[in-house]
Design an enzyme around this catalytic site. Structure first.
Site, mmCIF file in Angstrom:
data_model
loop_
_atom_site.group_PDB
_atom_site.id
_atom_site.type_symbol
_atom_site.label_atom_id
_atom_site.label_comp_id
_atom_site.label_asym_id
_atom_site.label_seq_id
_atom_site.Cartn_x
_atom_site.Cartn_y
_atom_site.Cartn_z
ATOM 1 N N GLU A 33 31.303 34.851 42.410
ATOM 2 C CA GLU A 33 32.203 35.289 42.356
ATOM 3 C C GLU A 33 33.795 34.428 42.226
ATOM 4 O O GLU A 33 33.466 33.182 42.417
ATOM 5 C CB GLU A 33 31.694 35.423 44.278
ATOM 6 N N THR A 35 34.381 33.733 39.608
ATOM 7 C CA THR A 35 34.351 32.397 38.137
ATOM 8 C C THR A 35 34.915 33.137 36.803
ATOM 9 O O THR A 35 34.872 32.287 36.549
ATOM 10 C CB THR A 35 32.700 32.957 38.093
ATOM 11 N N ASP A 36 34.891 35.007 37.213
ATOM 12 C CA ASP A 36 35.372 34.873 36.035
ATOM 13 C C ASP A 36 36.854 34.681 34.715
ATOM 14 O O ASP A 36 37.185 34.435 34.135
ATOM 15 C CB ASP A 36 35.193 37.069 36.102
ATOM 16 N N SER A 67 42.093 64.997 39.390
ATOM 17 C CA SER A 67 41.180 63.681 39.760
ATOM 18 C C SER A 67 41.010 65.080 41.070
ATOM 19 O O SER A 67 41.893 65.312 42.440
ATOM 20 C CB SER A 67 41.585 62.716 40.115
ATOM 21 N N GLY A 122 38.597 51.321 46.811
ATOM 22 C CA GLY A 122 39.559 50.313 47.814
ATOM 23 C C GLY A 122 38.042 49.278 48.187
ATOM 24 O O GLY A 122 38.412 48.659 49.217
ATOM 25 N N SER A 126 34.654 49.293 42.321
ATOM 26 C CA SER A 126 35.475 48.829 41.949
ATOM 27 C C SER A 126 34.824 50.545 40.672
ATOM 28 O O SER A 126 34.729 50.754 39.675
ATOM 29 C CB SER A 126 34.055 48.514 40.168
ATOM 30 N N SER A 128 38.087 51.394 39.814
ATOM 31 C CA SER A 128 38.847 51.619 39.027
ATOM 32 C C SER A 128 38.536 51.350 37.405
ATOM 33 O O SER A 128 39.054 51.717 37.344
ATOM 34 C CB SER A 128 40.600 50.652 39.737
ATOM 35 N N GLU A 160 44.430 48.178 32.823
ATOM 36 C CA GLU A 160 44.512 47.475 34.455
ATOM 37 C C GLU A 160 45.533 46.741 34.643
ATOM 38 O O GLU A 160 46.346 46.178 35.579
ATOM 39 C CB GLU A 160 43.454 47.033 35.249
ATOM 40 N N ASP A 172 34.392 43.735 36.002
ATOM 41 C CA ASP A 172 34.019 45.319 36.147
ATOM 42 C C ASP A 172 33.797 46.366 35.102
ATOM 43 O O ASP A 172 33.230 47.101 35.204
ATOM 44 C CB ASP A 172 35.449 45.472 37.217
HETATM 45 P P1 ADP Z 1 38.174 49.139 43.750
HETATM 46 O O1 ADP Z 1 38.677 49.259 42.223
HETATM 47 O O2 ADP Z 1 38.024 47.926 44.745
HETATM 48 O O3 ADP Z 1 37.553 51.023 44.390
HETATM 49 P P2 ADP Z 1 40.974 49.068 43.171
HETATM 50 O O4 ADP Z 1 42.318 49.077 44.179
HETATM 51 O O5 ADP Z 1 41.052 48.545 41.945
HETATM 52 O O6 ADP Z 1 39.927 48.966 44.719
HETATM 53 O O7 ADP Z 1 41.056 50.509 42.623
HETATM 54 C C1 ADP Z 1 41.237 51.953 43.741
HETATM 55 C C2 ADP Z 1 42.509 52.968 42.665
HETATM 56 O O8 ADP Z 1 41.693 53.365 41.536
HETATM 57 C C3 ADP Z 1 42.374 53.806 43.661
HETATM 58 O O9 ADP Z 1 43.165 53.901 44.801
HETATM 59 C C4 ADP Z 1 43.410 54.705 43.298
HETATM 60 O O10 ADP Z 1 44.015 55.043 42.424
HETATM 61 C C5 ADP Z 1 42.420 54.342 41.796
HETATM 62 N N1 ADP Z 1 40.907 55.948 41.843
HETATM 63 C C6 ADP Z 1 39.626 55.425 41.675
HETATM 64 N N2 ADP Z 1 38.840 56.160 41.759
HETATM 65 C C7 ADP Z 1 40.200 57.096 41.647
HETATM 66 C C8 ADP Z 1 39.207 58.908 41.546
HETATM 67 N N3 ADP Z 1 38.149 59.252 41.578
HETATM 68 N N4 ADP Z 1 40.522 59.397 41.246
HETATM 69 C C9 ADP Z 1 42.007 59.571 41.451
HETATM 70 N N5 ADP Z 1 41.814 58.033 40.994
HETATM 71 C C10 ADP Z 1 40.676 57.061 41.876
HETATM 72 MG MG MG Z 2 39.557 47.744 41.427
#
Ligand code: ADP
Ligand code: MG
Length: 384
Positions: A33, A35-36, A67, A122, A126, A128, A160, A172
């Site tokens: 953690e 470390t990346d 989505s 969130g 991951s 995102s 990203e 990720d």
């Molecule tokens: P994590 O990657 O830890 O879940 P992030 O803040 O990096 O949190 O990414 C979350 C964001 O990615 C969400 O707020 C949204 O904008 C986008 N996201 C993730 N999955 C979806 C999805 N299935 N549909 C639409 N947006 C998404």
């Molecule tokens: Mg993320």
């Protein structure tokens, strides 16, 4: 939620079935953690939770996005208008991937995309990266780009970092793109070399729980930046490119050279010992000593809590409660200040442990966390 459901929904939205459906998973980091961004080692594995994308090509320069998890209308974007900083919503993630592909010289002429995910957003798991990677893989196949998995991950990271504007490392996206079922991915974030390490928990009567605290402390972004800057300062003071270059055997000497830079000393100590912990876990798993990784995970938590100072009350509560109720090891996972923790336990202890954690949160007046089992699952792949 399966391929059939997203296929049907795609057809409703866009008037014809998709050319294909692809899947990309969320991930959890077993060890390694913070470390990346120090060119170090990480060891994530893919979750069974995944994002599906139904996708077709278009040839008129339009990108249409929808989505199921956000709902609302289809969002329509023009490819020639894609530019970093123009989009602050969820569509920046898939649009950023298309932008990164085009910017890298690939000819993309448009797409219709419908997404649906079981990755909690969130929670440090991951969602995102799952979103970016599933779109990248779909376009790689539909446009015959022939890009290798690690290259797709790089382009997603660029999307990203630059398009969305989130300063994340390469873990990720690589995890979502490259993980294999029943394995953890030992990734060197300097040269992106990777090894699949067998991690078959079920076969050994073990379980790995993910405990999502469902809290996200507001200052996490700023604190991440400070830790990163502190690590860079440490590397500069020690005359190395990155903290990865400090061997574990040379740690004491390096810390002595840092003298009274107390904060930098703590950050450097975490990063160097954490890289070493990843190597220890790899060694133990290769030797078939899965249970023995427990204490290494717990050590990693103490280092994140005391030296790197990115834990929080909720994460510490998960770890302390789990260890008090027979867990083999436990640690926060992800960037910290909320998000999730992982707990390694005997399968027979899972119910009692889960109950103990829930009760501890209730007693502390905190929101009950979400607990689920994480089975090392496949990385991104086509479904149809
Ligand atoms: P994590 O990657 O830890 O879940 P992030 O803040 O990096 O949190 O990414 C979350 C964001 O990615 C969400 O707020 C949204 O904008 C986008 N996201 C993730 N999955 C979806 C999805 N299935 N549909 C639409 N947006 C998404
Ligand atoms: Mg993320």
């Amino acid at each position: 939620m399966g391929a059939q459901r997203v296929t049907e929904r795609f057809a409703e939205l866009y008037g014809a079935p998709p050319q294909g459906v692809w899947a990309a998973p969320g991930r959890v980091n077993l060890i390694g953690e913070h470390t990346d961004y120090n060119d170090g080692f990480v060891m994530p594995f893919a979750l069974p939770h995944r994002t599906l994308a139904a996708v077709s090509r278009r040839d008129d320069g339009l990108l249409r996005l929808h989505s199921a998890d956000v709902g609302g209308e289809v969002v329509e974007l023009r490819l020639d208008a894609l530019a970093p900083g123009t989009d602050h919503g969820w569509t920046a993630y898939p649009a950023g991937v298309v932008w990164a592909l085009i910017e890298a010289g690939h000819e993309i002429t448009g797409a219709d995309v419908h997404l649906s995910s079981t990755v909690p957003t969130g929670a440090g798991l991951s969602s995102s990266a799952a979103l970016e990677v599933v779109v990248a893989l779909a376009l790689n196949d539909l446009y015959d780009l022939g890009l290798e998995r690690w290259r797709l991950a790089r382009l997603c990271q660029r999307a990203e970092n630059v398009y969305v504007g989130a300063p994340t490392g390469i873990m990720d996206q690589t995890a979502s793109a490259c993980c294999e079922e029943g394995h953890a991915l030992f990734l060197d974030t300097r040269d992106l070399s990777q090894r699949q390490i067998p991690f078959d928990l079920a076969a050994e009567g073990l379980r790995l729980l993910v405990v999502d605290t469902q809290v996200e402390h507001a200052h996490s972004g700023g604190e991440y930046g400070k830790r990163r800057a502190g690590c860079e300062k440490g590397a500069a003071l020690l005359g190395v490119d990155a903290l990865r270059d400090i061997p574990h055997a040379g740690l004491d000497a390096a810390l002595a050279r840092l003298g009274d830079e107390e904060e930098v000393v703590r950050l450097v100590r975490h990063v160097v010992t954490e890289d070493h912990r990843v190597e220890r876990v790899v060694g133990l798993l290769r030797a078939g000593e899965t249970r023995a990784i427990g204490p290494v995970l717990t050590e990693g938590h103490a280092s994140l809590r005391d030296d790197f100072r990115v834990s929080c009350r909720e994460l510490d509560l998960v770890v302390d409660t789990a260890l008090a109720h027979g867990a083999l090891g436990a640690r926060m996972t992800g960037g910290g200040f909320g998000g999730s923790a992982i707990v390694l336990a005997e399968a027979t202890d899972v119910d009692a442990l889960t109950k103990a954690i829930e009760e501890a949160f209730t007693a502390a007046g905190l929101t009950t966390p979400r607990v689920f089992e994480a089975t090392p699952s496949p990385g991104a792949h086509p479904l149809s």
